[in-house]
Design an enzyme around this catalytic site. Structure first.
Site, PDB file in Angstrom:
ATOM      1  N   ASP A 122     -13.848   7.800  51.797  1.00 46.16           N
ATOM      2  CA  ASP A 122     -14.616   6.762  50.944  1.00 46.16           C
ATOM      3  C   ASP A 122     -15.275   6.530  49.893  1.00 46.16           C
ATOM      4  OD1 ASP A 122     -15.125   4.035  50.813  1.00 46.16           O
ATOM      5  OD2 ASP A 122     -14.007   3.401  52.641  1.00 46.16           O
ATOM      6  N   HIS A 186     -19.239   0.428  49.229  1.00 45.86           N
ATOM      7  CA  HIS A 186     -17.798   0.130  49.506  1.00 45.86           C
ATOM      8  C   HIS A 186     -17.647   1.097  51.082  1.00 45.86           C
ATOM      9  CE1 HIS A 186     -13.609   0.298  50.057  1.00 45.86           C
ATOM     10  NE2 HIS A 186     -13.587  -0.395  49.584  1.00 45.86           N
ATOM     11  N   SER A 511      -9.080  -3.432  51.756  1.00 51.29           N
ATOM     12  CA  SER A 511     -10.663  -2.453  52.020  1.00 51.29           C
ATOM     13  C   SER A 511     -11.327  -3.202  53.082  1.00 51.29           C
ATOM     14  CB  SER A 511     -11.349  -2.501  51.391  1.00 51.29           C
ATOM     15  OG  SER A 511     -11.238  -1.423  50.052  1.00 51.29           O
TER      16      SER A 511
END
Length: 728
Positions: A122, A186, A511
């Site tokens: 990620d 994220h 996601s």
């Protein structure tokens, strides 16, 4: 003579598994250098052109190459594929309660769960989040062989986040300082969704207040930072897989995607294949290009492909008009009003008449509005195109935009704002045009209860285009408006002009769904550490909850349904797959013996004709069954061969029950499966027949259920899809 260096491009040269005779890193490195020097014709240039060698978990390297060098390398016997390194993108509390895993009553195998390491590929991780506290944790599991690399704004790991590395092999970082720190938010969000510890009173400025936690809070996290603010390159992604597999992770989470490609020209499919070979399940996001069909990504059958669903809450923002009318918009508005009412206008009444401009003032396009007419007012704008930035820059105190696509997804505006339904937008415009001094106020967002689960509108739909008779996505999980940890290295909207930074944020995407499925898989693995990746995936798929389909393509995007982790611990039967099963499948898909020998490593030669042929329409023991018709007028005729393994503790008899629509005939032989002991296998055949689908009908679905009359119902979803055009 010019060598054409402007044609230099980064390529990945994939060579399959590591040969057993050359497992040492130095031997692999030497073989790569030799191969590259042979193609380039100069050993020094070859060393300079090489970007990276993959040699811990599989065989290959990345290099900057010219077209004729690519051609020469592609002809080498030991090369499976050579493909350009492309840029991919990230697929960007209450959810675990909704999934039937309340904090206080969920049964856990804490010792085993604490031994599970989840590798997350990620954007990095922000260690100062309370979700990553290691209070009460012992040292990292003995099997852990990874590293913790320090860098800017990242001082190290702990017993919760036990590993962190970053990859910048092809200069994807740009101006960012190389470090495992999360400058995007994220990676922090996905990691905490998987394994964040329990944090009470978590919220985004008071919105969605509650206890935030991951699905397997006792598990460990290893972060492999392969994404930067601009993109995630194939070179870095494959390096992350190479390390994660060798480091000893148990499950890999990848919320990254790109256009689907042939399996062995796709770094995620390649990495996941070698992870599967080592007993490591890889879970990937399905993509955010819904509700369009044929948009699903990460479709290799050894990947668990995850769609996004909504849970039973939605964020609504109340707009009060001066005439007393109330309208509910969808947004995550963190601002509480300081006044009872504010002046209201719209783009059409705020035109900048003193300057030439291009654009639509009614939509508040940049450069079309007058600051004097906007300053201090709430502005209604048609459409949804980032008008909150424009209105804020002009001194507006709020904006009401209209939803023109995703009517279930709440976004966070830069200034007080919300997104109204088009019909409510018309009411606002009518009010503005009917009074001299229109007024309005936008309230802070509140939570409302809604019916769920349903497929999120943005979640990518099938069918897929690589192996047409394998249904993708596989499974669905919450991915809409998810509260989880975040990085204070960025603002909650990502805009530099926003001054809001928080350790929790609410965002949406597949996601966010992927880490929910990863945690569910880790939860199942904590009770069954010896189960294969395919068995864990099967358990989640055959116990999934049927979806509430909201649109005409939703059924093509929900897979087997929404995960139910506690049920998946005791699925009754599983559809297992060995590496030999995948090899037979690849033979059926047209891969040759040379390629397969390289995939598996070693000196053994393979010939697909020597393998027992993969049987049936799809050639794989998959938990779902999919028929992608060749043309719009094709009749339905398919046969699926399946084998289930009994994972219960007692003898059992399962009987088949089929629910199918009119015109679709499904026959199961035999209709009863008798098991006398655990781990016993039984095979059956499913024949699906029907006439051509009627005009206006794109697909038909059915359900096969194996029921033991006691506790277990094992579901297999059957989907028939009719294309609009003839397939070749």
């Amino acid at each position: 003579m010019e060598l054409g260096f402007d044609e230099l491009q980064s390529y990945i040269v994939y060579m399959g598994d590591l040969a057993r005779a050359s497992k040492s890193t130095s031997m692999v490195l030497e073989s790569h250098n030799s191969l590259l020097a042979s193609a380039i014709g100069d050993a020094k240039l070859a060393r300079e052109s090489k970007i990276h060698s993959y040699g811990k978990s599989f065989n290959g390297f990345a290099a900057k190459l010219l077209p004729h060098e690519v051609k020469k390398l592609s002809e080498e016997r030991g090369v499976i594929s050579i493909f350009p390194s492309t840029k991919r993108k990230l697929h960007t509390t209450r959810s675990w309660d909704f999934l039937g895993m309340p904090e206080t009553t969920t049964k856990r195998n804490i010792g085993s769960e604490s031994d599970i390491i989840v590798g997350v590929l990620d954007s990095g991780i922000w260690m100062d989040c309370p979700s990553f506290s290691d209070e009460g944790y012992g040292p990292a599991p003995a099997k852990w062989r990874g590293q913790c690399v320090k860098g800017a704004n990242f001082t190290g790991c702990n017993n919760k986040v036990i590993g962190a590395k970053f990859y910048n092999l092809d200069d994807a970082a740009g101006e960012e300082t190389p470090s495992p720190v999360d400058n995007d938010g994220h990676g922090t969000h996905t990691s905490s969704t998987i394994a964040g510890v329990s944090v009470k009173d978590a919220s985004l400025y008071g919105v969605a207040k509650g206890t935030a936690r991951g699905g397997v809070p006792s598990s460990r996290i290893a972060m492999y930072k392969v994404c930067w603010s601009v993109s995630c390159t194939d070179v870095d992604i494959l390096a992350g897989f190479d390390d994660a597999i060798a480091d000893g992770v148990d499950i890999i989470s990848v919320s990254i995607g790109g256009a689907s490609r042939d399996y062995f020209n796709d770094p995620i499919a390649i990495g996941a294949f070698h992870a599967t070979k080592r007993g490591i399940l890889t879970s990937c996001s399905a993509g955010n290009d819904g509700p369009d069909t044929f948009t699903v990504q990460n479709v290799a059958p050894w990947i668990m492909t995850v769609a996004a669903t909504g849970i039973d809450r939605q964020f609504k923002t109340l707009v009060k008009l001066g005439n007393g009318k109330r309208l509910l918009g969808i947004a995550i508005n963190t601002f509480a009003p300081k006044k009872h009412m504010y002046p209201l206008t719209d783009g059409a009444h705020s035109v900048n008449t003193s300057a030439e401009f291009y654009g639509n003032a009614s939509a508040c396009d940049y450069g079309t509005l007058s600051k004097d007419k906007v300053n201090g007012k709430i502005v209604y704008c048609q459409g949804n195109n980032g008008q909150d930035f424009t209105i804020g820059e002009l001194g507006g105190v709020g904006t009401i935009m209209t939803l023109d696509g995703l009517e279930d997804t709440a976004f966070t505006p830069l200034i007080p704002g919300t997104y109204a339904l088009p019909k409510d937008g018309k009411k606002i415009a009518e009010y503005i045009n009917s009074t001299k001094k229109p007024m309005a106020v936008i309230q802070k967002t509140r939570t409302v209860h809604i019916a769920a689960p349903f497929v999120a509108s943005f979640s990518s739909r099938g069918p897929q285009l690589i192996s047409r008779n394998i249904l993708k996505p596989d499974i669905a999980a919450p991915g809409l408006d998810i509260l989880a940890a975040y990085s204070k290295q960025t603002t909650i909207t990502g805009y530099p002009t926003d001054n809001r930074r928080a350790v929790f944020n609410i965002i949406s995407g597949t996601s966010m769904a992927c880490p929910h499925a990863v945690a569910a898989a880790a939860y199942v693995k904590s009770f069954h550490p010896d189960w294969s990746p395919a068995a864990i995936k099967s358990a989640l798929m055959t116990t999934a909850t049927s979806m509430k389909v909201k649109d005409k393509t939703g059924e093509l995007g929900s897979g087997a349904g929404q995960i139910d982790p506690t049920k998946a611990v005791h699925p009754g039967l599983v559809y297992d797959l060995s590496m030999s099963s995948y090899i037979r499948f690849l033979c059926k898909e047209g891969y040759n013996g040379t390629t397969i020998a390289l995939l598996l490593g070693g000196k053994k030669r393979y010939d697909c004709s020597n393998f027992r042929p993969a049987q049936g329409t799809d050639g794989l023991n998959y938990p779902t069954m999919h028929i992608h018709l060749k043309n719009p007028n094709s009749t339905v005729s398919a046969v699926f061969h399946r084998t289930v393994t009994h994972v219960g503790y007692q003898s059992a008899v399962y009987k088949a029950n089929v629910v199918s629509p009119k015109g679709l005939f499904v026959k199961v032989l035999p209709g009863s499966l008798n098991f006398t002991q655990s781990r016993q296998k039984r095979s059956f055949k499913v024949a699906v027949k029907g006439s051509a689908l009627l005009n206006g009908t794109s697909f038909l679905s059915a359900m096969l259920e194996w029921n033991d009359s006691h506790k277990h119902i094992v579901r297999s979803y059957i989907l028939v899809y009719k294309p609009e055009l003839v397939l070749y």
